[in-house]
Design a protein around this motif. Structure first.
Motif, short mmCIF file in Angstrom:
data_model
loop_
_atom_site.label_atom_id
_atom_site.label_comp_id
_atom_site.label_asym_id
_atom_site.label_seq_id
_atom_site.Cartn_x
_atom_site.Cartn_y
_atom_site.Cartn_z
N VAL A 132 0.87 -1.18 0.00
CA VAL A 132 0.00 0.00 0.00
C VAL A 132 0.90 1.23 0.00
O VAL A 132 1.92 1.26 0.71
CB VAL A 132 -0.92 0.04 1.24
CG1 VAL A 132 -1.75 1.33 1.26
CG2 VAL A 132 -1.84 -1.16 1.26
N VAL A 133 0.56 2.23 -0.80
CA VAL A 133 1.31 3.48 -0.84
C VAL A 133 0.45 4.58 -0.24
O VAL A 133 -0.66 4.83 -0.70
CB VAL A 133 1.72 3.84 -2.28
CG1 VAL A 133 2.47 5.17 -2.28
CG2 VAL A 133 2.60 2.75 -2.87
N LEU A 134 0.99 5.23 0.81
CA LEU A 134 0.29 6.34 1.46
C LEU A 134 0.94 7.65 1.06
O LEU A 134 2.14 7.84 1.27
CB LEU A 134 0.33 6.16 2.99
CG LEU A 134 -0.31 4.87 3.53
CD1 LEU A 134 -0.16 4.81 5.05
CD2 LEU A 134 -1.78 4.79 3.14
N ASP A 135 0.16 8.53 0.48
CA ASP A 135 0.68 9.79 -0.04
C ASP A 135 0.64 10.87 1.04
O ASP A 135 -0.23 10.86 1.93
CB ASP A 135 -0.16 10.22 -1.25
CG ASP A 135 0.50 11.36 -2.02
OD1 ASP A 135 1.37 11.05 -2.85
OD2 ASP A 135 0.14 12.52 -1.78
N LEU A 157 12.78 -0.60 -7.36
CA LEU A 157 11.52 -1.29 -7.12
C LEU A 157 10.54 -0.40 -6.36
O LEU A 157 9.35 -0.33 -6.69
CB LEU A 157 11.78 -2.59 -6.34
CG LEU A 157 10.58 -3.51 -6.10
CD1 LEU A 157 10.01 -4.00 -7.42
CD2 LEU A 157 10.98 -4.68 -5.22
N ASP A 158 11.05 0.30 -5.34
CA ASP A 158 10.20 1.21 -4.57
C ASP A 158 9.68 2.34 -5.44
O ASP A 158 8.51 2.74 -5.31
CB ASP A 158 10.98 1.78 -3.38
CG ASP A 158 11.25 0.75 -2.30
OD1 ASP A 158 10.63 -0.33 -2.36
OD2 ASP A 158 12.09 1.00 -1.42
N GLN A 159 10.52 2.86 -6.32
CA GLN A 159 10.10 3.94 -7.22
C GLN A 159 9.01 3.45 -8.16
O GLN A 159 8.04 4.17 -8.44
CB GLN A 159 11.29 4.46 -8.01
CG GLN A 159 11.02 5.73 -8.80
CD GLN A 159 10.66 6.90 -7.92
OE1 GLN A 159 11.13 7.02 -6.79
NE2 GLN A 159 9.81 7.79 -8.43
N TYR A 160 9.15 2.23 -8.64
CA TYR A 160 8.14 1.64 -9.52
C TYR A 160 6.81 1.49 -8.77
O TYR A 160 5.74 1.82 -9.30
CB TYR A 160 8.62 0.28 -10.03
CG TYR A 160 7.59 -0.44 -10.87
CD1 TYR A 160 7.51 -0.21 -12.24
CD2 TYR A 160 6.70 -1.34 -10.30
CE1 TYR A 160 6.57 -0.87 -13.02
CE2 TYR A 160 5.75 -1.98 -11.06
CZ TYR A 160 5.70 -1.76 -12.42
OH TYR A 160 4.76 -2.40 -13.18
N VAL A 161 6.90 0.99 -7.53
CA VAL A 161 5.69 0.80 -6.73
C VAL A 161 5.00 2.13 -6.47
O VAL A 161 3.78 2.25 -6.58
CB VAL A 161 6.04 0.11 -5.39
CG1 VAL A 161 4.85 0.16 -4.43
CG2 VAL A 161 6.45 -1.34 -5.63
N ILE A 162 5.79 3.16 -6.15
CA ILE A 162 5.22 4.49 -5.89
C ILE A 162 4.50 5.02 -7.11
O ILE A 162 3.40 5.58 -7.00
CB ILE A 162 6.33 5.46 -5.45
CG1 ILE A 162 6.80 5.12 -4.02
CG2 ILE A 162 5.85 6.91 -5.49
CD1 ILE A 162 8.02 5.88 -3.58
N MET A 163 5.08 4.83 -8.29
CA MET A 163 4.48 5.36 -9.51
C MET A 163 3.25 4.58 -9.96
O MET A 163 2.32 5.15 -10.53
CB MET A 163 5.52 5.38 -10.63
CG MET A 163 6.67 6.33 -10.40
SD MET A 163 6.13 8.06 -10.25
CE MET A 163 5.42 8.33 -11.87
N HIS A 164 3.23 3.27 -9.70
CA HIS A 164 2.15 2.44 -10.23
C HIS A 164 1.09 2.05 -9.21
O HIS A 164 -0.04 1.74 -9.59
CB HIS A 164 2.74 1.17 -10.86
CG HIS A 164 3.49 1.41 -12.12
ND1 HIS A 164 4.78 1.90 -12.13
CD2 HIS A 164 3.14 1.27 -13.43
CE1 HIS A 164 5.20 2.03 -13.38
NE2 HIS A 164 4.22 1.66 -14.18
N GLU A 165 1.44 2.05 -7.92
CA GLU A 165 0.48 1.67 -6.89
C GLU A 165 -0.18 2.89 -6.24
O GLU A 165 -1.25 2.76 -5.65
CB GLU A 165 1.17 0.84 -5.80
CG GLU A 165 1.71 -0.50 -6.28
CD GLU A 165 0.61 -1.45 -6.71
OE1 GLU A 165 -0.51 -1.35 -6.16
OE2 GLU A 165 0.86 -2.29 -7.59
N ASN A 166 0.45 4.05 -6.34
CA ASN A 166 -0.11 5.25 -5.76
C ASN A 166 -1.18 5.83 -6.68
O ASN A 166 -0.90 6.32 -7.76
CB ASN A 166 0.99 6.29 -5.51
CG ASN A 166 0.47 7.51 -4.77
OD1 ASN A 166 -0.66 7.52 -4.28
ND2 ASN A 166 1.29 8.53 -4.69
N LYS A 167 -2.43 5.80 -6.26
CA LYS A 167 -3.53 6.26 -7.08
C LYS A 167 -3.49 7.76 -7.32
O LYS A 167 -4.09 8.26 -8.26
CB LYS A 167 -4.86 5.88 -6.42
CG LYS A 167 -5.06 4.37 -6.30
CD LYS A 167 -6.36 4.04 -5.61
CE LYS A 167 -6.53 2.52 -5.47
NZ LYS A 167 -7.80 2.18 -4.78
#
Length: 206
Positions: free
Chosen positions: A55-58, A187-197
């Motif tokens: 889960v990505v929390l903005d 990997l974290d950067q990818y997750v932030i870009m693709h999982e963060n709505k």
């Protein structure tokens, strides 16, 4: 005058299934003690089965939740703009047979890689020539050179990876650890870009 509250999001945290993630879990807070006590337990996210493993929390969501309390605060944010929440489920049981199979696969793969490299560069012929140059004798198997070379190769790998089993030789990270760190950052950067709505917005065709 609004009271200042300084917020620094953590880069990555771990959470359990069905856990309520609070502000104190995802951020470091600096401000008046009474303010921090009031905002520490603000619920940011409730982990559920639809979250799967990441889960990505903005930071904008964090600010929104703090503002929802109605307090007059001057919120100043520092550091990363997102926190990656890794949901940790029950660990799988240790399987000795699986461990042995992986160990044998890695051992044989590394051994074949080293032998193929030595064959490509004709290391046996090189040792024979070095032995003849030093001693003046010809020997098809110059063990006087090959045995110390093999021991040195193993010691060199230990020094290169900076580990003896789980024990670190010194504080300097090994090249493998640096590469793993770079991979984790990507990997974290990818997750932030693709999982963060909140990181992207699509045009509604309707």
């Amino acid at each position: 005058m609004d009271k200042p509250l300084y917020v620094r999001l953590r880069h990555r945290i771990q959470a359990r299934p069905n856990q309520t993630i609070k502000l104190q879990d995802v951020a470091q807070l600096v401000g008046d003690t009474d303010i921090i006590e009031q905002v520490n337990n603000i619920a940011i996210h409730q982990v559920n089965m639809t979250d799967q493993s990441i889960v990505v929390l903005d930071v904008m969501r964090i600010i929104k939740e703090i503002r929802a309390t109605g307090q007059e605060l001057d919120i100043q944010t520092f550091g990363p703009a997102q926190t990656i929440v890794e949901i940790v489920y029950k660990k799988k049981k240790f399987r000795p047979m699986f461990f042995v199979a992986v160990w044998l696969l890695l051992f044989l793969g590394a051994a074949l890689a080293i032998m193929n490299f030595h064959e490509d560069v004709s290391m046996r012929i090189v040792h024979q020539k070095i032995f003849k140059t030093i001693t003046g004798l010809e020997d098809d198997k110059p063990l006087l050179l090959q045995i110390p070379y093999s021991i040195g190769l193993g010691l060199g790998m230990i020094l290169f990876f900076n580990h003896v089993f789980r024990k670190r030789i010194n504080e300097e990270p090994s090249p493998l650890e640096v590469e793993m760190f770079n991979y984790q950052q990507d990997l974290d950067q990818y997750v932030i870009m693709h999982e963060n709505k909140e990181s992207s917005k699509k045009i509604d065709d309707n």
